[in-house]
Design a protein around this motif. Sequence first.
Motif, mmCIF file in Angstrom:
data_model
loop_
_atom_site.group_PDB
_atom_site.id
_atom_site.type_symbol
_atom_site.label_atom_id
_atom_site.label_comp_id
_atom_site.label_asym_id
_atom_site.label_seq_id
_atom_site.Cartn_x
_atom_site.Cartn_y
_atom_site.Cartn_z
ATOM 1 N N ALA A 34 41.271 39.016 42.728
ATOM 2 C CA ALA A 34 40.246 38.050 42.318
ATOM 3 C C ALA A 34 40.823 37.138 41.254
ATOM 4 C CB ALA A 34 39.021 38.770 41.768
ATOM 5 N N GLU A 35 40.393 35.895 41.274
ATOM 6 C CA GLU A 35 40.790 34.919 40.263
ATOM 7 C C GLU A 35 39.726 33.838 40.222
ATOM 8 O OE1 GLU A 35 44.102 32.049 41.022
ATOM 9 O OE2 GLU A 35 44.989 33.141 39.337
ATOM 10 N N SER A 36 39.196 33.552 39.038
ATOM 11 C CA SER A 36 38.139 32.557 38.949
ATOM 12 C C SER A 36 37.909 32.132 37.506
ATOM 13 C CB SER A 36 36.833 33.134 39.504
ATOM 14 O OG SER A 36 35.805 32.172 39.452
ATOM 15 N N PHE A 37 37.333 30.971 37.345
ATOM 16 C CA PHE A 37 36.879 30.489 36.044
ATOM 17 C C PHE A 37 35.378 30.765 35.897
ATOM 18 C CE2 PHE A 37 40.362 27.720 37.397
ATOM 19 C CZ PHE A 37 41.261 27.966 36.367
ATOM 20 N N LEU A 38 34.793 31.348 36.954
ATOM 21 C CA LEU A 38 33.361 31.600 37.002
ATOM 22 C C LEU A 38 33.081 33.083 37.206
ATOM 23 C CD1 LEU A 38 32.435 28.762 39.547
ATOM 24 C CD2 LEU A 38 32.351 28.636 37.044
ATOM 25 N N SER A 39 31.922 33.530 36.724
ATOM 26 C CA SER A 39 31.486 34.899 37.009
ATOM 27 C C SER A 39 30.898 34.934 38.416
ATOM 28 C CB SER A 39 30.452 35.348 35.969
ATOM 29 O OG SER A 39 29.304 34.532 36.051
ATOM 30 N N TRP A 40 30.526 36.135 38.872
ATOM 31 C CA TRP A 40 30.032 36.297 40.236
ATOM 32 C C TRP A 40 28.784 35.482 40.535
ATOM 33 C CZ3 TRP A 40 25.173 38.107 41.143
ATOM 34 C CH2 TRP A 40 24.554 38.846 40.146
ATOM 35 N N ASN A 41 27.982 35.167 39.511
ATOM 36 C CA ASN A 41 26.755 34.399 39.758
ATOM 37 C C ASN A 41 26.952 32.896 39.583
ATOM 38 O OD1 ASN A 41 26.816 34.016 37.010
ATOM 39 N ND2 ASN A 41 24.753 34.787 36.629
ATOM 40 N N GLY A 42 28.202 32.455 39.335
ATOM 41 C CA GLY A 42 28.492 31.027 39.225
ATOM 42 C C GLY A 42 28.532 30.490 37.806
ATOM 43 N N ASP A 43 28.223 31.316 36.796
ATOM 44 C CA ASP A 43 28.302 30.863 35.403
ATOM 45 C C ASP A 43 29.759 30.705 34.982
ATOM 46 O OD1 ASP A 43 25.565 30.972 35.172
ATOM 47 O OD2 ASP A 43 25.518 32.835 34.011
ATOM 48 N N SER A 44 30.031 29.726 34.117
ATOM 49 C CA SER A 44 31.371 29.548 33.564
ATOM 50 C C SER A 44 31.683 30.676 32.599
ATOM 51 C CB SER A 44 31.474 28.215 32.809
ATOM 52 O OG SER A 44 31.390 27.146 33.716
ATOM 53 N N LEU A 45 32.938 31.124 32.613
ATOM 54 C CA LEU A 45 33.360 32.146 31.653
ATOM 55 C C LEU A 45 33.570 31.498 30.287
ATOM 56 C CD1 LEU A 45 35.897 34.101 33.862
ATOM 57 C CD2 LEU A 45 33.590 34.803 33.220
ATOM 58 N N PRO A 46 33.256 32.217 29.201
ATOM 59 C CA PRO A 46 33.449 31.666 27.853
ATOM 60 C C PRO A 46 34.916 31.738 27.447
ATOM 61 C CG PRO A 46 32.674 33.918 27.711
ATOM 62 C CD PRO A 46 32.672 33.560 29.174
ATOM 63 N N ALA A 47 35.232 31.128 26.325
ATOM 64 C CA ALA A 47 36.586 31.215 25.767
ATOM 65 C C ALA A 47 36.839 32.642 25.295
ATOM 66 C CB ALA A 47 36.736 30.249 24.597
ATOM 67 N N TYR A 48 38.107 33.038 25.280
ATOM 68 C CA TYR A 48 38.450 34.349 24.738
ATOM 69 C C TYR A 48 38.180 34.364 23.243
ATOM 70 C CZ TYR A 48 40.752 35.561 29.111
ATOM 71 O OH TYR A 48 41.001 35.850 30.427
ATOM 72 N N PRO A 49 37.880 35.528 22.681
ATOM 73 C CA PRO A 49 37.629 35.617 21.243
ATOM 74 C C PRO A 49 38.903 35.311 20.447
ATOM 75 C CG PRO A 49 37.625 37.800 22.248
ATOM 76 C CD PRO A 49 37.735 36.807 23.352
ATOM 77 N N GLU A 50 38.709 34.893 19.205
ATOM 78 C CA GLU A 50 39.852 34.547 18.354
ATOM 79 C C GLU A 50 40.300 35.707 17.475
ATOM 80 O OE1 GLU A 50 39.424 30.859 16.297
ATOM 81 O OE2 GLU A 50 38.630 29.848 18.057
ATOM 82 N N GLY A 51 39.551 36.792 17.446
ATOM 83 C CA GLY A 51 39.898 37.947 16.619
ATOM 84 C C GLY A 51 41.020 38.771 17.227
ATOM 85 N N LYS A 52 41.225 39.955 16.664
ATOM 86 C CA LYS A 52 42.254 40.862 17.165
ATOM 87 C C LYS A 52 41.865 41.336 18.560
ATOM 88 C CE LYS A 52 44.668 45.091 16.216
ATOM 89 N NZ LYS A 52 45.640 45.505 15.270
ATOM 90 N N PRO A 53 42.718 41.097 19.577
ATOM 91 C CA PRO A 53 42.363 41.470 20.941
ATOM 92 C C PRO A 53 42.248 42.980 21.127
ATOM 93 C CG PRO A 53 44.474 40.299 20.872
ATOM 94 C CD PRO A 53 44.019 40.479 19.478
ATOM 95 N N LYS A 54 41.317 43.360 21.998
ATOM 96 C CA LYS A 54 41.153 44.767 22.372
ATOM 97 C C LYS A 54 40.855 44.806 23.865
ATOM 98 C CE LYS A 54 37.332 47.107 21.820
ATOM 99 N NZ LYS A 54 36.172 47.787 21.243
ATOM 100 N N ILE A 55 41.722 45.472 24.618
ATOM 101 C CA ILE A 55 41.511 45.645 26.050
ATOM 102 C C ILE A 55 40.940 47.043 26.270
ATOM 103 C CG2 ILE A 55 42.627 45.790 28.315
ATOM 104 C CD1 ILE A 55 42.617 42.963 27.128
ATOM 105 N N SER A 56 39.891 47.130 27.057
ATOM 106 C CA SER A 56 39.296 48.425 27.411
ATOM 107 C C SER A 56 39.265 48.524 28.931
ATOM 108 C CB SER A 56 37.867 48.530 26.882
ATOM 109 O OG SER A 56 37.833 48.359 25.491
#
Length: 144
Positions: A34-56
Motif C-alpha cells: 500500500a502507498e497513499s497520501f490519503l487514509s482509507w476514507n479519502g482524508d489527507s494524511l497529516p504531517a509527521y510530528p516534529e518531536g522525538k519519533p516513536k514507531i510502534s
Amino acid sequence: MVRRIHFVLALTSLLFSCEKMKTKPGSPTSELIAESFLSWNGDSLPAYPEGKPKISIVKVTIPPQSELPKHYHPVINAGVLLKGELTVVDVHGNVLEMKAGDPIIEVVNTIHFGVNKGSEAAEILVFYAGEANKEIVVKETPMK
C-alpha cells in the motif's frame, strides 16, 4: 523542486531494483502492499510530528462476532489484516470491508471502530508513526 527530482530518481531506482529481483528464480522479492497520501476514507494524511519519533508495531486480535470500541488515532498508522475479516466504519458512515491480506492506511483524528462479523478471530498488524509521550489510540472525542 530539487528534492522532488531526487525523490523521483530514488523511487525509480528502487522500482528498477525490485523488478530486477523478481526476474531471478529463487531470489528474494519485494512487493509494495500500500502507498497513499490519503487514509482509507479519502482524508489527507497529516504531517509527521516534529518531536522525538516513536514507531510502534501492534498486533490486534478481534474475536469472532465482536466489535472494537470507538476510538481515534492522533498519529499516522497503517496495517495489514493477517487473518479473518474486518469491517471498519468511521463516524461519517464510510465503510471498509477487509479480508486477510488486505492493507489499510488508517484515518487520523477521526473516530472509527472495527467489527469482526466472521467465524474466526481477525488479526491485524498495525504500524504507528508517532512520537515519544504521545498516545497512539484514544477512546474519546477527536479534534475534528
